[in-house]
Scaffold this motif. Structure first.
Motif, PDB file in Angstrom:
ATOM      1  N   ARG A   4       0.855  -1.175   0.000  1.00  0.00           N
ATOM      2  CA  ARG A   4       0.000   0.000   0.000  1.00  0.00           C
ATOM      3  C   ARG A   4       0.896   1.231   0.000  1.00  0.00           C
ATOM      4  N   THR A   5       0.385   2.311  -0.524  1.00  0.00           N
ATOM      5  CA  THR A   5       1.157   3.537  -0.536  1.00  0.00           C
ATOM      6  C   THR A   5       1.459   3.971   0.895  1.00  0.00           C
ATOM      7  N   GLY A   6       2.719   4.344   1.098  1.00  0.00           N
ATOM      8  CA  GLY A   6       3.155   4.692   2.436  1.00  0.00           C
ATOM      9  C   GLY A   6       2.528   5.961   2.958  1.00  0.00           C
ATOM     10  N   ASP A  17       0.623  15.966  -0.854  1.00  0.00           N
ATOM     11  CA  ASP A  17       1.547  15.956   0.270  1.00  0.00           C
ATOM     12  C   ASP A  17       2.259  17.303   0.354  1.00  0.00           C
ATOM     13  N   PRO A  18       2.323  17.928   1.520  1.00  0.00           N
ATOM     14  CA  PRO A  18       2.923  19.270   1.624  1.00  0.00           C
ATOM     15  C   PRO A  18       4.424  19.301   1.354  1.00  0.00           C
ATOM     16  N   GLY A  85       9.055   0.455  -0.408  1.00  0.00           N
ATOM     17  CA  GLY A  85       9.247   1.865  -0.075  1.00  0.00           C
ATOM     18  C   GLY A  85      10.247   2.507  -1.013  1.00  0.00           C
ATOM     19  N   ARG A  86       9.781   3.443  -1.816  1.00  0.00           N
ATOM     20  CA  ARG A  86      10.653   4.060  -2.813  1.00  0.00           C
ATOM     21  C   ARG A  86      11.737   4.920  -2.166  1.00  0.00           C
ATOM     22  N   PHE A 201      12.415  13.186   3.464  1.00  0.00           N
ATOM     23  CA  PHE A 201      11.572  12.078   3.005  1.00  0.00           C
ATOM     24  C   PHE A 201      10.629  11.616   4.108  1.00  0.00           C
ATOM     25  N   PRO A 202       9.359  11.371   3.772  1.00  0.00           N
ATOM     26  CA  PRO A 202       8.398  10.870   4.773  1.00  0.00           C
ATOM     27  C   PRO A 202       8.836   9.513   5.326  1.00  0.00           C
ATOM     28  N   ARG A 203       8.485   9.263   6.572  1.00  0.00           N
ATOM     29  CA  ARG A 203       8.767   7.989   7.219  1.00  0.00           C
ATOM     30  C   ARG A 203       7.527   7.109   7.181  1.00  0.00           C
TER      31      ARG A 203
END
Length: 500
Positions: A4-6, A17-18, A85-86, A201-203
């Motif tokens: 699923r998309t993180g 996404d901000p 996770g890209r 990068f988002p976690r």
């Protein structure tokens, strides 16, 4: 099973996404680094051969080793990013590329340098498909076109400025140190990219592979099967077998036997992927995406484009140095206006591709044909003593317009209807087509030019090479017109991005 998309991904909802523009900045730094790292090496080969007292075959592998490992891992790396996770796979690629740049810059001999180049190609193969996948993940609609436009601008600047930076570094460091600087220059860029990625990068950077139905993390064995190791191996071997005779064609005639072997491996890969899907598992590439005409047409366009257009700069460099008697630095400088125009055109096209669709790409291909015709005229008239060879600065501007108007807009249109869960691997399929097209095109077109030079002058050889390129571009133009008509028949002239 599929991931699923993180958290924070745009696929989780329609709210963008901000931090998406910060993420894009990191991606562009990495792409710039990897492309400059390639184009710099092209002008450093004579210094490398002299500095390491290397054989010609060793120097050839400085280019070939990178190209092979880069092409082999692209699709598998793209699928790994889709599932695991890209962001995490991207960071691994940056670390590997940067570390191998240090190893290449400090290499004591040709064997050590080529080993480092193999690893550098692997690092680039890991990070590049994540860049395409993350643009798909974090951007939607017109913003996605703008993001790919910035992506294309970065490509244009990096390709154009690389040879100039390489020439300056070699002049600064001299024949013994200068070529080492062409690798070590990647290190500060890589460290900056790594720092920004870890900061922005988002976690989580990596995530457990989850069952699509239940959302639960799967067992280790199921996770391995989700990565489709057999499919990855078959496709990697197929790409290797197809590329090898074109990057190593001068070794022995028997090496061409790997080409039919590669086609057989590709057939085996297709059969395996279909069987894997029938068993209810997640294949490395969902072959159903090829039933999407926009994806298939766009993939063919980009493969044909790189099959022809990449050779332009090889032929221009050969002509400016061997035909017109200029230095490597001067030969690199002739492409600067085209590179700058390419960056501007990519940004312009990126902001308009969602409005005009495939017409942007068709216009770029027509510009390419114009640039080829004008460049042929410049060479013929120069060889006849009528004009300066530096008129190429003007004719090649049309090639720059084509680069900016074709590559990134085509990527936007081709991937618009691809499910996000396969964004990385689908983008990697396009990049693999680029690598194969580039290798085949350079090998075949330069061979035709050299064969012509054995019996005629540059006034004949350059038109032969550019004429072959024009034939390939016309084929790409035909596919572009076909895609435009397909969209008109279905009432989808403009892309409608898939949300899942």
């Amino acid at each position: 099973m599929e991931s699923r998309t993180g958290p924070g991904g745009a696929a989780d909802g329609d709210t963008p996404d901000p931090v998406r523009w910060r993420i894009l900045a990191v991606l562009l730094v990495a792409i710039f680094m990897s492309l400059v790292g390639v184009s710099i090496v092209n002008v450093a080969l004579p210094s490398i051969q002299h500095g390491l007292d290397a054989a010609q075959s060793d120097v050839q592998w400085v280019l070939s080793g990178y190209a092979l490992t880069f092409g082999i891992v692209l699709v598998a790396a793209g699928r790994a990013g889709d599932l695991m996770g890209r962001g995490g796979i991207f960071i691994l690629g940056v670390v590997l590329f940067t570390a191998s740049s240090v190893a290449a810059g400090l290499a004591p001999n040709a064997d050590a340098l080529n080993a480092a180049r193999f690893m550098q190609g692997l690092g680039s193969g890991l990070l590049n498909p994540q860049g395409v996948g993350m643009i798909q993940q974090y951007f939607r609609g017109a913003e996605r076109g703008r993001a790919f436009g910035f992506f294309g601008s970065t490509v244009g600047v990096a390709v154009g400025i690389g040879p100039i930076i390489g020439g300056l570094l070699i002049k600064l460091g001299g024949p013994d140190i200068g070529w080492r600087l062409t690798f070590l220059v990647n290190v500060p860029i890589g460290l900056a990219c790594l720092s920004l990625a870890l900061w922005w990068f988002p976690r989580p950077l990596f995530r457990r592979i989850r069952d699509a139905a239940t959302g639960r993390a799967v067992r280790v064995g199921d996770a391995v099967r989700a990565l489709d190791p057999v499919g990855s191996m078959l496709l990697g071997l197929a790409v290797l077998a197809v590329l090898l005779p074109f990057v190593e064609s001068g070794v022995t005639a028997f090496i061409w036997l790997s080409l039919p072997a590669g086609l057989l491996l590709a057939y085996a890969w297709v059969r395996w992927e279909r069987r894997y899907a029938r068993l209810g598992r997640s294949p490395m590439v969902d072959l159903k995406i090829f039933s999407t005409r926009s994806f298939t047409n766009g993939s063919v366009i980009v493969a044909l484009y790189f099959l022809g257009m990449t050779s332009i700069w090889v032929l221009v460099a050969l002509y400016m140095q061997d035909g017109a008697g200029h230095s490597a630095l001067a030969a690199g400088a002739v492409g600067i206006p085209a590179a700058l125009i390419s960056a501007v055109a990519a940004h312009w096209a990126g902001t308009r591709v969602m409005t005009y669709g495939r017409k942007v790409v068709i216009g770029g291909l027509l510009s390419a044909l114009t640039g080829l015709a004008l460049s042929i005229a410049v060479v013929v008239l120069h060889e006849a003593g009528h004009i300066s060879e530096w008129w190429l600065l003007g004719s090649l501007i049309f090639i720059g317009i084509a680069q900016g108007s074709v590559i990134s807009p085509n990527q936007t249109l081709t991937l618009a209807d691809v499910p996000l869960s396969y964004a990385g691997s689908s983008g990697a399929i396009m990049q693999t087509g680029q690598r194969i097209g580039t290798s085949i095109g350079i090998a075949v077109i330069t061979a035709a030019v050299f064969a012509t030079l054995d019996a005629a002058s540059w006034a004949v050889a350059v038109p032969v090479g550019f004429g072959l390129i024009a034939v390939v571009v016309v084929l790409a133009l035909g596919v572009g017109v076909k895609d435009l008509r397909d969209r008109a028949r279905t009432g989808t002239e403009l892309p409608v991005p898939v949300r899942s």
